[in-house]
Motif scaffolding. Structure first.
Motif, short mmCIF file in Angstrom:
data_model
loop_
_atom_site.label_atom_id
_atom_site.label_comp_id
_atom_site.label_asym_id
_atom_site.label_seq_id
_atom_site.Cartn_x
_atom_site.Cartn_y
_atom_site.Cartn_z
N SER A 77 13.13 41.86 -10.83
CA SER A 77 12.18 41.65 -11.66
C SER A 77 10.47 42.22 -11.29
CB SER A 77 11.29 40.66 -12.54
OG SER A 77 10.76 40.09 -11.24
N MET A 78 10.77 43.65 -12.65
CA MET A 78 9.16 44.13 -12.63
C MET A 78 7.94 43.38 -12.23
SD MET A 78 7.91 47.28 -12.48
CE MET A 78 8.32 48.89 -13.63
N THR A 79 8.66 42.33 -12.68
CA THR A 79 7.10 40.96 -13.06
C THR A 79 6.78 40.72 -11.51
OG1 THR A 79 7.71 40.46 -14.94
CG2 THR A 79 6.17 38.37 -13.32
N LYS A 80 8.00 40.76 -10.36
CA LYS A 80 7.82 39.89 -8.88
C LYS A 80 7.05 41.57 -8.17
CE LYS A 80 11.10 37.86 -7.08
NZ LYS A 80 12.63 37.19 -6.53
N ARG A 81 7.65 42.45 -8.51
CA ARG A 81 7.07 43.69 -7.58
C ARG A 81 5.67 43.88 -8.40
NH1 ARG A 81 11.32 48.10 -6.51
NH2 ARG A 81 12.74 46.99 -6.72
N LEU A 82 5.18 43.47 -9.49
CA LEU A 82 3.52 43.37 -9.60
C LEU A 82 2.92 42.54 -9.24
CD1 LEU A 82 1.28 45.08 -11.16
CD2 LEU A 82 2.26 43.30 -13.29
N CYS A 83 3.37 41.27 -9.19
CA CYS A 83 3.00 40.48 -8.00
C CYS A 83 2.77 40.89 -6.27
CB CYS A 83 3.69 39.03 -8.22
SG CYS A 83 3.67 38.82 -10.21
N ARG A 84 3.82 40.79 -6.17
CA ARG A 84 3.48 41.93 -4.36
C ARG A 84 2.52 42.65 -4.25
NH1 ARG A 84 9.85 43.32 -3.14
NH2 ARG A 84 9.62 40.75 -3.46
N TYR A 105 5.72 42.76 10.97
CA TYR A 105 7.83 42.68 10.49
C TYR A 105 8.87 42.10 10.79
CZ TYR A 105 11.54 46.27 10.70
OH TYR A 105 12.59 47.19 10.41
N LEU A 106 8.67 41.75 12.08
CA LEU A 106 9.98 41.07 12.31
C LEU A 106 10.22 39.62 11.67
CD1 LEU A 106 9.14 41.72 16.54
CD2 LEU A 106 11.06 42.67 14.99
N SER A 107 8.40 39.37 11.71
CA SER A 107 8.70 37.94 11.14
C SER A 107 9.65 38.32 9.22
CB SER A 107 7.50 37.73 11.31
OG SER A 107 7.13 36.98 12.08
N LEU A 108 8.74 38.89 8.98
CA LEU A 108 9.20 38.83 7.42
C LEU A 108 10.85 39.60 7.35
CD1 LEU A 108 8.17 39.46 4.59
CD2 LEU A 108 7.47 41.71 4.51
N ARG A 109 11.59 39.98 7.99
CA ARG A 109 12.87 40.85 8.04
C ARG A 109 13.63 39.42 8.74
NH1 ARG A 109 15.19 43.86 13.01
NH2 ARG A 109 14.80 41.11 14.02
N ARG A 110 12.90 38.10 9.04
CA ARG A 110 13.67 37.39 9.28
C ARG A 110 13.90 36.34 8.36
NH1 ARG A 110 11.16 33.02 11.61
NH2 ARG A 110 9.83 34.22 12.85
N ILE A 111 13.31 36.12 7.50
CA ILE A 111 12.15 35.40 6.35
C ILE A 111 12.56 35.79 4.70
CG2 ILE A 111 10.48 33.65 7.63
CD1 ILE A 111 8.38 34.55 5.66
N ARG A 112 12.83 37.00 4.91
CA ARG A 112 13.56 37.19 3.73
C ARG A 112 14.86 36.41 3.17
NH1 ARG A 112 13.61 43.39 3.08
NH2 ARG A 112 13.65 43.08 0.87
N LYS A 113 15.27 36.45 4.45
CA LYS A 113 16.84 36.24 3.99
C LYS A 113 16.87 34.72 3.25
CE LYS A 113 19.06 38.40 7.99
NZ LYS A 113 18.63 38.34 9.80
N ASN A 114 15.99 33.36 3.69
CA ASN A 114 15.62 32.34 3.20
C ASN A 114 14.25 32.04 2.34
OD1 ASN A 114 17.68 31.69 5.27
ND2 ASN A 114 16.37 31.50 6.77
N VAL A 115 13.83 33.36 2.14
CA VAL A 115 12.86 33.22 0.85
C VAL A 115 13.03 33.94 -0.28
CG1 VAL A 115 10.22 32.88 0.71
CG2 VAL A 115 11.20 31.94 2.61
N ARG A 116 13.14 33.14 -1.53
CA ARG A 116 13.70 34.62 -2.74
C ARG A 116 12.57 35.38 -3.31
NH1 ARG A 116 17.64 33.88 -6.61
NH2 ARG A 116 17.16 35.27 -8.25
N PHE A 117 11.64 35.22 -3.16
CA PHE A 117 10.17 36.04 -3.14
C PHE A 117 10.39 36.93 -2.12
CE2 PHE A 117 6.49 37.04 -5.72
CZ PHE A 117 5.33 37.76 -4.90
N LEU A 118 10.41 36.76 -1.22
CA LEU A 118 10.27 37.95 0.22
C LEU A 118 11.50 38.91 -0.29
CD1 LEU A 118 8.53 35.85 2.73
CD2 LEU A 118 7.47 37.32 1.38
N GLN A 119 12.63 38.89 -0.90
CA GLN A 119 13.58 39.56 -1.07
C GLN A 119 13.75 40.41 -1.81
OE1 GLN A 119 16.97 36.90 -2.56
NE2 GLN A 119 16.57 36.30 -0.05
#
Length: 176
Positions: free
Chosen positions: A5-12, A162-176
């Motif tokens: 969503s655009m809201t998610k991208r804007l918040c990020r 980078y490595l941490s974000l790559r690993r946790i993106r699979k489990n944390v919805r906001f980071l996908q």
């Protein structure tokens, strides 16, 4: 690609820009000049994941550079250097699938662009060659020091990010 969503991208994007400013201001006396202590530069690997990191880094850099002793030139040119590096980093992230290669090549653009262009601002536009035998000597000395410090922030701090974000993106919805 998942529908984001655009809201998610804007918040990020807002979070990335705010983090960039906060990390730069935390090291305020040392964040500007020929030897930059700017851990915020580790965030320059985020375009490998998110398109919204490109304008976020630009805005964060622009706001940070409001405190620069090279004010006008750093706000305009310095921020554009960050924007260009972030855009190319994003493109590298879309083209390369090999993770180590993606990180290695994607991270080199902020390092090179800052090392090549920021000394131009300091030395030639703002007359920061005092104490050097020539402006070109000052330019190459500043380019070397900025290359070194930028590489430390991008690779020594940005790689674990980078490595941490790559690993946790699979489990944390906001980071996908």
């Amino acid at each position: 690609m998942k529908n984001v969503s655009m809201t998610k991208r804007l918040c990020r994007a807002g979070i990335i820009a705010a983090l960039y400013v906060a990390f730069t201001y935390a090291f305020m006396p040392f964040a500007f000049g020929p030897f930059q202590i700017r851990p915020a530069e580790a965030l320059c690997i985020l375009p490998l994941f998110y398109i919204e990191a490109v304008p976020a880094l630009y805005v964060g850099c622009m706001i940070s550079n409001l405190a620069s002793p090279y004010f006008f030139y750093d706000v305009i040119i310095g921020s554009l250097v960050t924007l260009l590096a972030a855009l190319i980093t994003y493109m590298v992230g879309r083209v390369l699938n090999n993770e180590p290669l993606k990180l290695g090549i994607g991270g080199i653009f902020p390092v090179l662009f800052n090392a090549l262009f920021i000394p131009l601002i300091i030395v030639f536009l703002c007359g920061g060659a005092n104490g050097y035998s020539s402006a070109w000597t000052a330019y190459f000395a500043f380019a070397g020091s900025i290359f070194l410090t930028e590489a430390v922030w991008i690779y020594a701090l940005g790689t674990p990010l980078y490595l941490s974000l790559r690993r946790i993106r699979k489990n944390v919805r906001f980071l996908q």
